[in-house]
Enzyme design. Structure first.
Site, short mmCIF file in Angstrom:
data_model
loop_
_atom_site.label_atom_id
_atom_site.label_comp_id
_atom_site.label_asym_id
_atom_site.label_seq_id
_atom_site.Cartn_x
_atom_site.Cartn_y
_atom_site.Cartn_z
N GLY A 310 0.80 -1.20 0.00
CA GLY A 310 0.00 0.00 0.00
C GLY A 310 0.84 1.25 0.00
O GLY A 310 1.91 1.29 -0.61
N GLU A 313 0.75 7.90 4.41
CA GLU A 313 0.78 9.36 4.29
C GLU A 313 1.70 10.06 5.27
O GLU A 313 1.42 11.21 5.63
CB GLU A 313 -0.63 9.89 4.46
CG GLU A 313 -1.23 9.73 5.88
CD GLU A 313 -2.09 8.50 6.07
OE1 GLU A 313 -1.90 7.53 5.31
OE2 GLU A 313 -2.94 8.49 6.98
N GLU A 346 -2.88 9.80 -0.86
CA GLU A 346 -1.90 10.07 0.19
C GLU A 346 -1.64 11.57 0.36
O GLU A 346 -1.41 12.05 1.48
CB GLU A 346 -0.59 9.34 -0.09
CG GLU A 346 -0.71 7.82 -0.20
CD GLU A 346 -1.39 7.16 0.98
OE1 GLU A 346 -1.32 7.72 2.10
OE2 GLU A 346 -2.03 6.11 0.79
N GLU A 368 -9.69 8.49 6.16
CA GLU A 368 -9.66 7.58 5.00
C GLU A 368 -10.78 7.84 3.98
O GLU A 368 -10.54 7.80 2.79
CB GLU A 368 -9.68 6.13 5.47
CG GLU A 368 -8.45 5.74 6.29
CD GLU A 368 -7.14 6.01 5.57
OE1 GLU A 368 -7.14 6.20 4.35
OE2 GLU A 368 -6.09 6.05 6.26
ZN LIG Z 1 -5.42 6.61 3.48
#
Ligand SMILES: [Zn+2]
Length: 896
Positions: A310, A313, A346, A368
């Protein structure tokens, strides 16, 4: 954060990560819970205040500044650290409690004096320091030395080995702290409301690049080592701390006052040109949108080869798994799309997440959902030819499939421990549902007032934390609406409504509709009325602007009875619509003229209603067969996935061949219109459609498509330039489905010669699509052979997924034997994937009792609800198969 592999990033992904071609995600069959609307909605939470946030740590002592010096010792996979924390004592205490895990503290001093005792408890991930005498209110200093571990998976500080084709190999260090793993690298107050300044120093092999949230302030060499000190960060939560060290190369640019860097294993950095250009564009757009200039001096994007699945951030130092940042030559359009949308996600977090952080994990959606929605908006804005919002419809559908389970969780979930904090990253609900709710809300409030509300929210909570109530307050102030009243139930309650349309026709042909709502359940629904405040978008006829209005009990005048009617125009709403028979008939007759979004919404809803046994299969097929030669990609992908599911379920049934011939005939006009090769004027989106059609038609045994794919494969082997990279996955898939031993060997040779990660993934995954059982066994052996470079973990996972689709028992045998290795890069999320995703992928691979027992053996007992969701999804898929076979066979009989 984005979770790749388990599905956060891409659309249908909660399931499609291992299931590339069809098969919708499932929902529950056994209702053991009371439908949500029968419950009183939970009360809204208060605005953010530090003292009222949940959490395990006492709030009488607050860290203000950390100075952390770490020396990783790679040989022994250990680290030695020294830490000095400036603390504010808010009320007199003789006890300090903070997080630690697998660390041993020594030489602990408080204001320079020895302390009474130090006890570290790894089970609760806490260290308690008893002071020699009570500390007064005010500023103090805690110092200590400690030893800890370098991890082998992405939790805390971890070591990542890599080996590239051509001989480059080595290892690097990187971190992954979210949700609760900063404590593995340094003891700290590891909860999001404890914002503090971090000043990090790391000692590394000399010559290594060293990256953290802030620029390097000082480098000091001593022998074969170098000590690198970074500038202090702004006040931020510990889960955003980042460190990466290794033999890295970089590309640089500037955007306003911000220095942008893209970093990768030395020699790979040139593949970061695309990402660098994207970062400059996205940063400029976000500076404007949020009305708040990115506050750090630099923003690095760092490629990690294979280590974690993945992207994360970290403020000023975003880490990405290599596939989500690097675009090597001969990459595909879908890789470009993944990279762009992941960067947009991000980078949105640099504001929503980093500048303003949720107060506690209950409100993870503020991070999110928001980043996912913002990413889709930005990706759509800057890449209009991708038709991105139409593509994102598949994310919304994956959320709705999960959310139609009677036991689905709400967006806001109460989190009480580390495991729950990790499991809150549920891709369907926290990412995709939340994104859809925000989009629906933005459409209702208006994009400009909505943006003004976001700007207020940023300004009010910069360098601090917030709750959902704070977001509603800012949006209400900017828009003049009571946003909590409209939006509150969507985040606090599970599920979503099914809007029942009941029309009446006056003598003059004028239509009036009465709307009622119930919670939509995959099991067929409930008769009990629900009460969501639904922002409807109503379109009468085939053209014209939709009207926005909130649902109410009042009858709605809605044009003439002969005009089509859409209650979810442009497919923006997060609800389903069941039209009465007369309106559905009119909509079906006019299907070909409707705007794309209205058609997509109709297809999605009608298919879901078929699966919930609320509508017959032919009501859906009547829509699908009216697409003709229209070229809307999302509509066709919806149709090909639905038909592909039926074809898959029909395998071994009497009606299979008849149904498959019918399915081919539905897709044939679109393929005839597109042809084999790109034509001038075709959009990238239509080219993707062509590839989808080739792959599906080839999989459904279309002789002409199989022949055409084989010809192109032969030509490609002689001249690789003859087949564009983006076309390769579809052509190779068709060739591989029908491969004999000789063709399999040609594919294998191709895979062995792959020049980069993009080709490795493409060629090896093709091998695993072979239908011949003996060759499939061979593909399984290859997947676990030493041919694989260590960073190609996603390719291996996808191979097992492809094998599981065509050869369920083989797929399960391989997966269940190697699950830990395959899911290692998921870090703490591994158990969520095992509990909730695995049963829905392997539902037809082994008896469900065997799968359930396997899952229970892997995950903590606390995760029983997640296991039950996964198993309910598997059971539903089994019952849907029975339903689809019955319906499709019936249809075949009626046509023969
Ligand atoms: Zn995220």
């Amino acid at each position: 954060m984005v979770r790749y592999g388990a599905g956060a990033l891409v659309t249908a992904a909660a399931i499609a990560w291992m299931y590339p071609l069809s098969a919708p995600a499932a929902a529950a069959s056994v209702d053991t819970t009371t439908p949500a609307m029968a419950m009183a909605p939970p009360a809204p939470e208060p605005a953010f205040s530090f003292d009222s946030m949940p959490g395990r740590l006492p709030k009488d002592v607050v860290p203000e500044r950390y100075e952390i010096a770490v020396t990783p010792q790679i040989k022994t996979m250990s680290l030695a650290g020294h830490e000095s924390v400036t603390l504010k004592v808010r009320s007199t205490t003789d006890r300090l409690v903070f997080n630690s895990l697998n660390e041993t503290l020594s030489r602990v001093r408080f204001d320079g004096q020895p302390v009474k005792s130090v006890a570290s408890d790894d089970e609760h991930q806490l260290t308690t320091v008893r002071l020699a005498r009570p500390a007064s209110v005010g500023s103090h200093r805690l110092t200590f030395d400690y030893s800890g571990k370098i991890e082998t998976r992405p939790q805390g500080l971890f070591l990542q080995p890599y080996a590239y084709p051509g001989g480059t190999s080595g290892q690097m260090l990187a971190t992954q702290m979210e949700s609760t793993d900063a404590r593995r690298m340094f003891p700290c107050w590891d909860e999001p409301a404890f914002r503090a300044v971090f000043e990090l120093t790391v000692t590394l092999p000399s010559g290594w690049a060293a990256l953290s949230n802030m620029p390097v302030s000082k480098r000091t060499g001593h022998g074969s080592l170098e000590t690198v000190r970074f500038e202090p960060t702004p006040k931020m939560p510990s889960y955003l701390v980042a460190f990466v060290g290794g033999d890295l190369g970089h590309l640089d640019a500037e955007s306003g006052a911000t220095k942008l860097g893209v970093w990768a294993v030395r020699g790979q950095e040139e593949n970061g040109r695309y990402a660098l250009a994207n970062a400059a564009q996205i940063l400029a757009d976000y500076n404007d949108y949020f009305g708040y200039i990115f506050p750090l001096p630099k923003l690095d994007s760092i490629s990690i080869p294979g280590g974690f699945s993945g992207a994360m951030e970290n403020w000023g130092a975003i880490t990405y798994m290599e596939e989500l940042l690097m675009l090597p030559p001969s990459s595909t359009l879908s890789q470009e799309q993944q990279i762009y949308s992941t960067q947009a996600h991000e980078m949105a977090h640099q504001w929503n997440g980093d500048l303003v952080t949720m107060g506690w994990w209950d409100d993870l959606w503020l991070n999110e959902s928001f980043a996912s929605w913002m990413a889709a908006k930005e990706t759509a804005l800057r890449n209009p030819s991708w038709q991105w919002w139409e593509q994102e419809d598949s994310s919304k559908e994956s959320a709705m499939r999960a959310d139609a389970q009677p036991n689905s969780p709400p967006i806001q979930q109460h989190v009480t421990d580390e495991l729950q904090a990790s499991n809150a990253f549920d891709p369907s609900i926290t990412y995709n549902k939340g994104q859809s709710i925000l989009r629906m809300l933005e459409a209702y409030l208006g994009p400009d007032p909505f943006r003004d509300g976001i700007r207020r929210y940023m300004k009010a909570h910069a360098f601090s934390n917030a709750t959902t109530t704070d977001l509603w307050t800012a949006l209400s102030a900017a828009t003049g609406n009571d946003v909590e009243r409209i939006a509150g139930d969507w985040t606090r309650l599970p599920g979503f409504p099914l809007v029942h349309v009941d029309s009446t026709c006056a003598a003059d042909g004028a239509r009036t509709v009465h709307l009622t709502q119930t919670r939509f359940l995959s099991t067929g629904g409930t008769a009990e009325a629900s009460h969501w405040s639904i922002p409807l978008l109503l379109r009468i006829g085939s053209h014209g602007q939709p009207q926005a209005q909130l649902s109410s009990g009042a009858a709605i005048a809605s044009g003439g009875c002969s005009e089509p009617l859409s209650l979810n125009a442009d497919a923006i709403g997060y609800y389903r619509v069941q039209y009465d028979a007369a309106t559905l008939k009119t909509n079906t007759a006019h299907f070909g003229e409707l705007p794309n979004g209205d058609r997509i919404a109709l297809l999605d809803d009608q298919w879901a209603l078929v699966l919930a046994q609320a509508q017959p299969l032919d009501s859906y097929l009547a829509l699908a067969s009216r697409m003709g030669g229209d070229l809307d990609t999302r509509a066709w992908q919806q149709i090909s996935a639905a038909l592909g599911t039926i074809e898959y379920d029909e395998r071994g049934s009497a009606g299979h061949d008849g149904f498959t011939a019918y399915a081919r005939s539905v897709l044939a006009p679109a393929f005839a219109a597109l042809g084999w090769d790109a034509k001038p004027g075709q959009t990238p989106d239509q080219e993707e459609l062509r590839r989808t059609l080739i792959s599906e038609l080839g999989s459904w045994g279309d002789e002409e498509v199989i022949r055409g794919a084989r010809q192109r494969f032969e030509a490609f082997l002689k001249d690789p330039a003859s087949l564009p990279a983006s076309d390769q996955p579809a052509i190779l898939a068709v060739v591989a489905y029908h491969a004999d031993a000789n063709t399999f060997e040609q594919l294998h040779k191709l895979a062995r010669g792959a020049k980069n990660l993009s080709e490795i993934e493409r060629f090896y995954v093709a091998l695993a699509q072979v239908r011949d059982p003996q060759l499939a066994e061979k593909a399984g052996e290859i997947a676990f052979s030493s041919e694989f470079p260590p960073q190609a973990v996603q390719a291996r996972l996808q191979m097992v997924g492809a094998l599981a689709h065509e050869h369920p028992a083989l797929g399960w045998r391989l997966f269940s034997a190697h699950a830990h290795e395959l899911l290692k890069s998921q870090g703490t999320f591994e158990v969520f994937v095992e509990a909730q995703v695995v049963p829905q992928i392997f539902w037809n691979s082994a008896p469900l009792s065997e799968i359930e027992a396997w899952v229970h053996g892997k995950v903590p007992a606390e995760m029983a609800p997640e296991v039950e969701r996964g198993m309910a999804g598997a059971r539903l898929r089994v019952s849907q198969k029975e339903l689809l076979v019955r319906e499709a066979d019936k249809l075949a009989r009626s046509k023969s």
